[in-house]
Write an enzyme that holds these catalytic residues in place. Structure first.
Site, PDB file in Angstrom:
ATOM      1  N   CYS A  47      57.126  25.980 -22.159  1.00  0.00           N
ATOM      2  CA  CYS A  47      57.971  26.999 -21.522  1.00  0.00           C
ATOM      3  C   CYS A  47      59.393  26.496 -21.331  1.00  0.00           C
ATOM      4  CB  CYS A  47      57.414  27.356 -20.145  1.00  0.00           C
ATOM      5  SG  CYS A  47      55.728  27.858 -20.197  1.00  0.00           S
ATOM      6  N   LYS A 101      40.409  28.638 -14.021  1.00  0.00           N
ATOM      7  CA  LYS A 101      40.005  29.311 -15.267  1.00  0.00           C
ATOM      8  C   LYS A 101      40.967  28.850 -16.360  1.00  0.00           C
ATOM      9  CE  LYS A 101      40.936  32.619 -17.794  1.00  0.00           C
ATOM     10  NZ  LYS A 101      40.840  32.053 -19.129  1.00  0.00           N
ATOM     11  N   GLU A 151      61.101  34.264 -26.299  1.00  0.00           N
ATOM     12  CA  GLU A 151      60.598  32.892 -26.305  1.00  0.00           C
ATOM     13  C   GLU A 151      59.891  32.671 -27.650  1.00  0.00           C
ATOM     14  OE1 GLU A 151      57.510  32.114 -23.400  1.00  0.00           O
ATOM     15  OE2 GLU A 151      58.387  30.157 -23.007  1.00  0.00           O
ATOM     16  N   GLU A 171      54.361  30.599 -13.012  1.00  0.00           N
ATOM     17  CA  GLU A 171      55.204  29.775 -13.880  1.00  0.00           C
ATOM     18  C   GLU A 171      55.136  30.447 -15.252  1.00  0.00           C
ATOM     19  OE1 GLU A 171      56.419  27.771 -16.433  1.00  0.00           O
ATOM     20  OE2 GLU A 171      54.989  26.125 -16.135  1.00  0.00           O
TER      21      GLU A 171
HETATM   22  C1  SIN Z   1      54.946  24.357 -19.653  1.00  0.00           C
HETATM   23  O1  SIN Z   1      55.311  24.493 -20.796  1.00  0.00           O
HETATM   24  O2  SIN Z   1      54.418  25.288 -19.041  1.00  0.00           O
HETATM   25  C2  SIN Z   1      55.070  23.072 -18.892  1.00  0.00           C
HETATM   26  C3  SIN Z   1      55.923  22.068 -19.530  1.00  0.00           C
HETATM   27  C4  SIN Z   1      56.162  20.853 -18.674  1.00  0.00           C
HETATM   28  O3  SIN Z   1      55.529  20.654 -17.640  1.00  0.00           O
HETATM   29  O4  SIN Z   1      57.038  20.091 -19.052  1.00  0.00           O
END
Ligand code: SIN
Length: 485
Positions: A291, A181, A388, A257
């Site tokens: 992230c 999804k 963040e 994640e």
């Molecule tokens: C992400 O921001 O979730 C992944 C970034 C990456 O794989 O470098």
């Protein structure tokens, strides 16, 4: 959107059990280009019955897929990888149009995404078990690794290609089937991937892609289903926590994640030019919407001025604009709400005493653009320090001692990535071991790779994607005890 060589890659229907179909409800969803704020196309918007069909077909397909040989699965994954690279220009055009990142960066993501397919095509063949020395002479003890079953993947808009292949590749390599999804803002890359998977010969039902405007209902249908035995999610910590709770009733295995708050630490013995280069790459990749982005810059007071001046000069060279235009190095944010969130954080910092060394006001280019921004005089009570940012904003704070830097770096519930610039090898070891995070870049601002384990600690989640560990999240260990020998 730039014209495609193969217009068949722009799909407007969901992909279930090997069929392209409209939603049962006939509902549709508009997909917009964040750079121009114009509509790219409408696509089918799935609901509960479509999701249920995807689950049922994944379960049916599992019965034969799990019994195929690893080399058969590897061949299909490898063919899929090759088709992705053959169509890189079209896939990058679709990705850039729906997500906003500059074309060159979009191509980088397609290559990065494809690398997971190649890697796990190879790893599929190494799904070894163990022979365990028994305490009884009459017994032989073994372990085998088996696919966990039907997996659901809920994937984010910031990497509409690579965050899918990073989950699908190990799942399929291990013998699982999967329902993806994708984020409702960026489903076109996911659907194009499904088209190429079908061309690569993936059997019906092994992979389905469900897109819908009611993400909460689709997520609930996937997490409530006892047929789905695992959920893999990339996205915000808030949504991740909710999904973990939803998975509790059926005791699903989860891989999460989640968000980060990466410190980028520069010591007084660092190569400052190298640190500035790493800072630009880490902070402004995907306009700060990753992230693993550097979120807080902790700079030793003796090099604070030099680093800041050079960082501002380098950031001034970034070219903000439509990712499809030549020369653009920084695209828009995903939508106007993202711009509002980022600007609210900048204003909070300014109100509490931060100085805007660069940027810090929404761009005149359009509602979804925010310029590269560098803030100094940062303190730990500001939102940019604690949350963040997910935008092109770099808050800089000075530190005096190694102990103070470590305390600031670890002063967060997030624990995904951290970056460390120093030439002192003893400090590299000491500091890397004490940082509370899953990944450390040492004199390096870009650390992601299919060969290395990606994942976090604390509230940044659990599980590891990529690397020789990546298959573990999609397998169960079964212990066999053979007696009477
Ligand atoms: C992400 O921001 O979730 C992944 C970034 C990456 O794989 O470098």
């Amino acid at each position: 959107m730039l014209p495609l060589n193969d217009p068949q890659l722009l799909k407007q229907q969901i992909f279930v059990n090997g069929q392209w179909r409209d939603a049962d409800s006939k509902d549709t969803l508009a997909i917009d280009n964040p750079a121009t704020a114009s509509k790219i196309c409408d696509i089918a918007s799935a609901g509960l019955s479509d999701t249920q069909l995807a689950i049922t077909s994944a379960h049916q397909a599992l019965q034969s897929w799990r019994n195929t040989t690893a080399s058969y699965r590897a061949e299909i994954l490898k063919r899929w990888h090759d088709l992705i690279l053959e169509n890189i220009n079209d896939l990058a055009a679709i990705l850039s149009a729906e997500q906003g990142k500059p074309l060159a960066e979009a191509k980088g993501e397609i290559r990065y995404g494809a690398s997971y397919l190649e890697w796990f095509a190879e790893e599929a063949k190494r799904l070894y078990g163990d022979v365990i020395p028994s305490k009884q002479g009459s017994q032989r003890l073994l372990t085998i690794k088996q696919p966990i079953g039907v997996v659901a993947a809920i994937t984010p808009w910031n990497f509409p290609n690579a965050m899918i292949t990073r989950k699908v590749a190990p799942a399929l390599a291990a013998g699982c089937t999967m329902i993806v999804k994708p984020a409702e803002a960026t489903p076109l890359s996911a659907l194009a991937l499904a088209e190429l998977a079908q061309r690569a010969g993936l059997p019906n039902g092994v992979l389905s892609v469900i897109v819908g405007s009611d993400a909460i209902a689709i997520g609930k249908a996937l997490t409530d289903s006892p047929t789905v035995t695992k959920l893999s999610f990339t996205g915000s910590t808030k949504v991740g926590k909710l999904l973990i709770k939803q998975c509790a009733d059926t005791v699903k295995k989860v891989s999460m994640e989640l968000g980060g708050n990466a410190p980028f630490i520069v010591f007084d013995d660092a190569d400052i030019d190298q640190a500035v280069q790493g800072a630009i790459a880490s902070k402004f990749r995907n306009a700060g919407q990753t992230c693993v982005c550097a979120n807080r810059f902790l700079i030793h007071q003796d090099v604070y001025q030099e680093f800041t001046d050079k960082f501002v000069a380098a950031a001034q060279k970034l070219i903000l604009g439509n990712g499809a235009d030549t020369g653009v190095t920084l695209g828009p944010l995903i939508n106007a709400d993202a711009v509002k969130d980022v600007h609210t954080m900048v204003c909070d910092a300014a109100k509490k005493g931060a100085s805007r060394r660069l940027g810090g006001q929404p761009s005149s280019l359009g509602t979804n653009f925010y310029p590269p921004t560098i803030l100094t005089n940062i303190s730990a009570n500001m939102r940019v320090f604690n949350e963040e940012i997910f935008g092109p904003v770099a808050p800089i704070i000075a530190f005096e001692t190694e102990q103070q830097a470590l305390q600031l770096a670890n002063a967060t519930q997030a624990g995904l990535a951290a970056y460390l610039y120093t030439q002192n090898y003893a400090r590299i070891w000491r500091f890397s071991e004490d940082l509370e995070c899953g990944m450390v870049g040492i004199n390096e601002g870009i650390i992601s790779s299919e060969v290395a384990p990606f994942g976090g600690v604390k509230q940044s989640g659990n599980g590891r994607e990529g690397s020789k560990y990546g298959l573990d999240d999609y397998t169960e260990i079964k212990y066999l005890c053979m007696g009477g020998i």
